[in-house]
Write a protein that holds these residues in place. Structure first.
Motif, mmCIF file in Angstrom:
data_model
loop_
_atom_site.group_PDB
_atom_site.id
_atom_site.type_symbol
_atom_site.label_atom_id
_atom_site.label_comp_id
_atom_site.label_asym_id
_atom_site.label_seq_id
_atom_site.Cartn_x
_atom_site.Cartn_y
_atom_site.Cartn_z
ATOM 1 N N LEU A 63 0.822 -1.388 -0.202
ATOM 2 C CA LEU A 63 0.165 0.050 0.292
ATOM 3 C C LEU A 63 0.735 0.517 -0.284
ATOM 4 N N THR A 64 0.524 2.117 -0.651
ATOM 5 C CA THR A 64 0.820 3.243 -0.988
ATOM 6 C C THR A 64 0.141 4.681 -0.826
ATOM 7 N N GLY A 65 0.760 5.588 -0.066
ATOM 8 C CA GLY A 65 -0.110 6.604 0.140
ATOM 9 C C GLY A 65 0.923 7.624 -0.478
ATOM 10 N N THR A 110 0.575 11.649 -1.158
ATOM 11 C CA THR A 110 0.232 13.505 -0.586
ATOM 12 C C THR A 110 -0.162 14.600 -1.531
ATOM 13 N N PHE A 138 -3.310 5.317 -3.228
ATOM 14 C CA PHE A 138 -3.997 6.513 -3.146
ATOM 15 C C PHE A 138 -3.741 7.393 -2.957
ATOM 16 N N ALA A 174 -3.700 10.843 -0.619
ATOM 17 C CA ALA A 174 -4.157 10.897 0.098
ATOM 18 C C ALA A 174 -3.985 12.282 0.488
ATOM 19 N N HIS A 225 -5.170 13.989 4.054
ATOM 20 C CA HIS A 225 -3.481 14.804 5.046
ATOM 21 C C HIS A 225 -3.070 15.847 3.900
ATOM 22 N N TYR A 254 -2.063 13.103 12.422
ATOM 23 C CA TYR A 254 -1.023 12.708 11.143
ATOM 24 C C TYR A 254 -0.515 11.097 10.990
ATOM 25 N N MET A 273 -2.621 8.570 9.486
ATOM 26 C CA MET A 273 -1.939 7.470 8.133
ATOM 27 C C MET A 273 -1.682 6.073 9.450
ATOM 28 N N ASP A 333 -5.163 4.256 7.801
ATOM 29 C CA ASP A 333 -5.376 4.067 6.260
ATOM 30 C C ASP A 333 -4.548 2.614 5.620
ATOM 31 N N ILE A 334 -3.415 2.420 6.604
ATOM 32 C CA ILE A 334 -2.730 1.560 6.541
ATOM 33 C C ILE A 334 -3.250 0.052 6.859
ATOM 34 N N VAL A 354 4.220 -1.084 3.211
ATOM 35 C CA VAL A 354 4.554 -0.147 2.739
ATOM 36 C C VAL A 354 5.265 0.587 2.036
ATOM 37 N N VAL A 378 8.105 3.170 1.147
ATOM 38 C CA VAL A 378 7.799 4.892 1.922
ATOM 39 C C VAL A 378 9.617 5.200 2.302
ATOM 40 N N GLN A 382 9.275 8.383 6.447
ATOM 41 C CA GLN A 382 8.426 7.682 6.928
ATOM 42 C C GLN A 382 8.164 6.764 8.107
HETATM 43 N N1 TRP Z 1 2.860 10.492 4.710
HETATM 44 C C1 TRP Z 1 2.686 10.111 3.115
HETATM 45 C C2 TRP Z 1 3.950 10.465 2.458
HETATM 46 O O1 TRP Z 1 3.926 11.950 3.055
HETATM 47 C C3 TRP Z 1 1.958 9.854 2.555
HETATM 48 C C4 TRP Z 1 0.572 8.535 2.997
HETATM 49 C C5 TRP Z 1 -0.219 9.272 3.674
HETATM 50 C C6 TRP Z 1 1.223 7.960 2.761
HETATM 51 N N2 TRP Z 1 -0.469 7.807 3.815
HETATM 52 C C7 TRP Z 1 -0.181 7.164 3.660
HETATM 53 C C8 TRP Z 1 2.216 7.079 2.757
HETATM 54 C C9 TRP Z 1 -0.545 5.544 4.241
HETATM 55 C C10 TRP Z 1 2.167 5.599 2.876
HETATM 56 C C11 TRP Z 1 1.113 4.637 3.684
HETATM 57 O O2 TRP Z 1 4.752 10.635 1.749
#
Ligand code: TRP
Length: 442
Positions: free
Chosen positions: A7-9, A11, A42, A44, A47, A137, A141, A144-145, A153, A155, A159
């Motif tokens: 999983l990757t988010g 922002t 996704f 974010a 965020h 924050y 996050m 999300d995970i 994840v 990152v 992170q």
């Molecule tokens: N905090 C991450 C960033 O700034 C973005 C993010 C939000 C994220 N929710 C997440 C990354 C969940 C991985 C999983 O890069």
């Protein structure tokens, strides 16, 4: 075998640049094609609200980032591609996690601590200008995970602490309410390129030294011409390793192309020619994606539809049933299914029938309990044989409480102490429950 969930988010607070492309987008799109992996990508956008208070910029960035990932080859029919704010279960889980998250742990989050340190340096109050959103924050996050039980994840190093916090919150929740969450692991890409920006520092929004990924050709050319170099003249040997022009070239070139360019540097290629070669190489990789990007950006409604469709399927498949289970686990429950515990427990319309449970304890003795749902009405004393316990159960069921006496919470039948009333239970409740068995037997 269940696939690994990755999983990757991202922002949605800016415009994707070349550094994002080489460091995150390109490797992630390649990884999304790995067999045996269920991928979640996704936007974010919740965020983003922590950093950006300009609504137009949040919207614009969301559109640009969505179009970028699609243009770079992410396939929404084989991966989950969605927008965070389209999944209301995420903020809902955020609250459940907030209630188990240690405030002390959040106090130690790097981003929050850095903001406090800055305030202290300038003689301000510790929390001056810091929103609770920034403080929370890591909980958002974690939601999300954890909501999708992600295993990995990917990152950046900055992170890692957030992933550790997600594990911590998940673990606390599991400890209190049962094994609901898989504990995620950070996957740190050690191979991934960090690119230098126009000024030679790491390419980053915060340094304002970026090259936008899909800048039009002419803009790209102009930006590259503006990369800071030393003042060596054409014909003078140049050190490839010390040059940001070379580093950028290398990130987009094959090994042979990079070796040839390294030689050209040693041979004294002029900066103008080196920058031209970089421009051509970059443009060759990016042009097809830029064309798709521009086509997508011209049809924002299509992107909206893709995101909504992803979120809708994902909610039905995972998010909604997961939150249903979690709500149940913490006690946000349907009241019509409550275990009746008041004096009218024996009403004919009491929803839960009484039951006996027989078991053996670690002390080797045999016990039984009379229960209504989870409420213990009667807890027996210990008996030496399973048979003794069984005979008392049979007799209580048959006689329906006849001959049962209570003194100081202890229950007697024919002078034998057989056990005790449950906490806060009246003898009448026990007699009532036993009467049910006698009725059923008759
Ligand atoms: N905090 C991450 C960033 O700034 C973005 C993010 C939000 C994220 N929710 C997440 C990354 C969940 C991985 C999983 O890069």
């Amino acid at each position: 075998m269940t696939p690994t969930r990755v999983l990757t988010g991202i922002t949605t607070s800016g415009t994707p640049h070349l550094g994002n492309y080489a460091g995150a987008i390109r490797p992630a799109v390649a990884a999304s094609r790995t067999p045996g992996v269920e991928s979640f990508y996704f936007l974010a956008d919740y965020h983003a609200l922590i950093k950006v208070t300009d609504p137009v910029r949040v919207q614009r960035s969301t559109l640009e980032i969505a179009a970028t990932w699609l243009a770079c080859g992410l396939d929404p029919s084989t991966v989950w591609f969605y927008r965070q704010s389209d999944i209301p279960e995420i903020p809902e889980l955020t609250w459940l996690l907030t209630c188990v998250a240690g405030k002390g742990l959040l106090n130690r989050a790097h981003a929050y601590k850095a903001a406090v340190d800055k305030n202290r340096e300038s003689g301000e109050d510790d929390d001056a200008g810091i929103s609770a959103g920034l403080f929370m924050y890591p909980v958002l996050m974690a939601a999300d995970i954890l909501i999708f039980n992600a295993n990995k994840v990917p990152v950046g190093r900055d992170q890692i602490q957030h992933i550790e916090m997600a594990r911590d919150f998940g673990q606390r929740f599991n400890h209190l309410y049962g094994e609901h969450f898989t504990l995620p692991e950070a996957a740190i890409e050690t191979q991934v390129a960090t690119l230098p920006g126009l000024d030679g520092r790491k390419m980053s929004k915060s340094y304002d030294n970026t090259i936008p990924l899909f800048a039009p050709r002419a803009t790209l050319k102009k930006l590259i011409a503006g990369i800071v170099t030393d003042s060596r003249a054409p014909g003078e040997a140049k050190d490839a390793d010390a040059s940001n022009v070379f580093q950028l070239y290398q990130a987009f070139a094959s090994a042979e192309e990079a070796a040839a360019m390294r030689q050209a540097f040693a041979d004294g290629i002029g900066w103008g020619d080196a920058k031209n070669a970089l421009f051509e190489r970059l443009d060759a990789e990016i042009a097809p994606q830029r064309e798709r990007y521009e086509a997508l950006m011209a049809k924002p409604a299509e992107i909206e539809a893709i995101l909504r469709d992803g979120a809708q399927r994902l909610r039905a498949r995972y998010a909604t049933p997961t939150l249903q289970r979690l709500r149940e686990a913490v006690g946000l429950r349907n009241l019509s299914q409550v275990a009746v515990s008041t004096a009218d427990a024996g009403d004919d319309d009491a929803p839960v029938a009484p039951t006996f449970k027989q078991y053996r304890e670690a002390d080797g003795r045999f016990y039984f309990k009379l229960l209504r749902g989870e409420r213990v009405l009667l807890q027996s004393a210990g008996f030496d044989g399973g048979r003794d316990a069984g005979q008392w159960v049979a007799r209580l069921k048959r006689d329906g409480g006849d001959g049962l006496r209570e003194a100081g919470g202890v229950l007697h039948v024919d002078g034998a102490a057989i056990g005790a009333l449950g906490d806060g239970v009246a003898l009448a409740e026990v007699v009532d429950a036993l009467a049910k068995f006698a009725e059923d037997a008759a």
